[in-house]
Motif scaffolding. Sequence first.
Motif, mmCIF file in Angstrom:
data_model
loop_
_atom_site.group_PDB
_atom_site.id
_atom_site.type_symbol
_atom_site.label_atom_id
_atom_site.label_comp_id
_atom_site.label_asym_id
_atom_site.label_seq_id
_atom_site.Cartn_x
_atom_site.Cartn_y
_atom_site.Cartn_z
ATOM 1 N N GLN A 197 45.597 -2.843 -17.152
ATOM 2 C CA GLN A 197 45.092 -2.680 -18.517
ATOM 3 C C GLN A 197 45.546 -3.835 -19.404
ATOM 4 O O GLN A 197 44.766 -4.352 -20.231
ATOM 5 N N ALA A 198 46.782 -4.278 -19.221
ATOM 6 C CA ALA A 198 47.293 -5.399 -20.013
ATOM 7 C C ALA A 198 46.546 -6.690 -19.698
ATOM 8 O O ALA A 198 46.249 -7.492 -20.599
ATOM 9 N N ARG A 248 43.457 -6.976 -18.674
ATOM 10 C CA ARG A 248 42.125 -6.918 -19.289
ATOM 11 C C ARG A 248 42.196 -7.266 -20.774
ATOM 12 O O ARG A 248 41.289 -7.911 -21.318
ATOM 13 N N LYS A 249 43.283 -6.829 -21.436
ATOM 14 C CA LYS A 249 43.486 -7.216 -22.839
ATOM 15 C C LYS A 249 43.707 -8.725 -22.943
ATOM 16 O O LYS A 249 43.184 -9.392 -23.862
ATOM 17 N N ASP A 281 40.399 -10.519 -22.715
ATOM 18 C CA ASP A 281 39.662 -10.494 -23.977
ATOM 19 C C ASP A 281 40.227 -11.511 -24.966
ATOM 20 O O ASP A 281 39.473 -12.166 -25.702
ATOM 21 N N ASP A 282 41.556 -11.652 -24.986
ATOM 22 C CA ASP A 282 42.186 -12.623 -25.884
ATOM 23 C C ASP A 282 41.842 -14.061 -25.485
ATOM 24 O O ASP A 282 41.549 -14.900 -26.337
ATOM 25 N N GLN A 327 51.849 -11.086 -25.825
ATOM 26 C CA GLN A 327 51.459 -9.930 -26.640
ATOM 27 C C GLN A 327 51.577 -8.613 -25.884
ATOM 28 O O GLN A 327 51.640 -7.543 -26.489
ATOM 29 N N THR A 328 51.596 -8.657 -24.563
ATOM 30 C CA THR A 328 51.629 -7.425 -23.762
ATOM 31 C C THR A 328 53.029 -6.830 -23.651
ATOM 32 O O THR A 328 53.184 -5.641 -23.349
#
Length: 423
Positions: A325-326, A328-329, A332-333, A346-347
């Motif tokens: 999940q991290a 995938r974030k 996006d970034d 950021q994760t």
Amino acid sequence: MPTATVATHSNAGNVGASRAAVKQLTVYEWIALDKRGVKMKGEMQARNASLVKAELRRQGMNPQAVKEKAKPLFGATGSRVKPRDVAIFSRQIATMMAAGVPMVQSFEIIAGGQRNVRFKNMLTDVKQNIEGGAALHEAMAKYPVQFDELYRNLVRAGESAGVLDTVLDTVATYKERIESIKGKIKKALFYPAMVMAVAFTVMLILLVFVVPVFQNVFKSAGVALPAFTQMVVSMSEFMQRFWLPFIVVLIVAIVSIIMAYKRSEKMQHAVDRLSLKIPVVGNILRQSAIARFARTLGVTFSAGVPLVEALDSVAGATGSMVYGQAIRKMRDDVAVGHQLHLAMGQTNLFPSMVTQMVSIGEESGALDKMLFKVAEFYEEEVSNAVDSLATLLEPLIMVIIGVLVGGMVIALYLPIFKLAGTF
């Protein structure tokens, strides 16, 4: 009598035969005499026996017997294809391609040496699709479980860049490293799980068969049972009456939990997050996820896959829902212009050393090399941590077994000591 397996080509249909037509081919066993009169035997896929005989004559042999190969007992198609099988295949195909062996011939050789019938049929089908004009990554797409999206993306990148043999070698190394990490973690967790299962079985046997014997002795002697002993006797009486329903309920509960875990993404995420907080074990899982992330991203990026697309593939390869999940974030970034090391920071899941090395790699243009260094470091950390875990678990397991089994034995002997004190 010398034997040989003759390589066959798909002369039973057109070169552009559809995959549906390929599935209709039947495997035939044949015996034939070559030009020297030497008996040969082998297997061949064709639509019917006549085409097998025609193909053998075309190769200069005189067919003696052709019959359909017997199907496995109960219609079995062989054991399932394990990730380790795919890793070994990846190394074999990489070695043959690097040696200049044509791809179709490489698949024929590897498929011919497979003991797993299911994997052999799968490789043969891939080969026939390649003969029909499909690219390797397209032929592999028919088997998404064995050749996942990441694997196919790497192969596609290698085909596009004309360096398929180099990419296959990289993929082989990648699969071997990943399977090595998974194997070490399984090995570390298997031993305590088996010991605890044995301890549970021993306790069940004591409660059902041994405790009743002592209970009868205590009754005949008229000894008042201590509270601890009475608790064990009550447990024994319960297990004697309900041991079968208890086991059935336990099995149903375990199966239900496993099925619910597989179907519920929220449950997987919660269990995964909880697992990462377990002392020692959580650290191993965290280091393993980072090692797999770095290794996978390094391989995909070095193969020429764009970073955003590479992160999309890497998300499912870490073996962790939390890290997936991290990532995938992070994808996006990065897609909106952020640098990778900033997105990682950021994760709050990656150590500062990892983000700093990624930052250096981005600035120097050697991101893949830095990722490989990170992967090697954490793979070594996982190996050391697994060895340490085994050392730590041994005394802990002995204490648990001592408390469970030893406590039960003490409970049974307390009345005996009390009875001995009355004389």
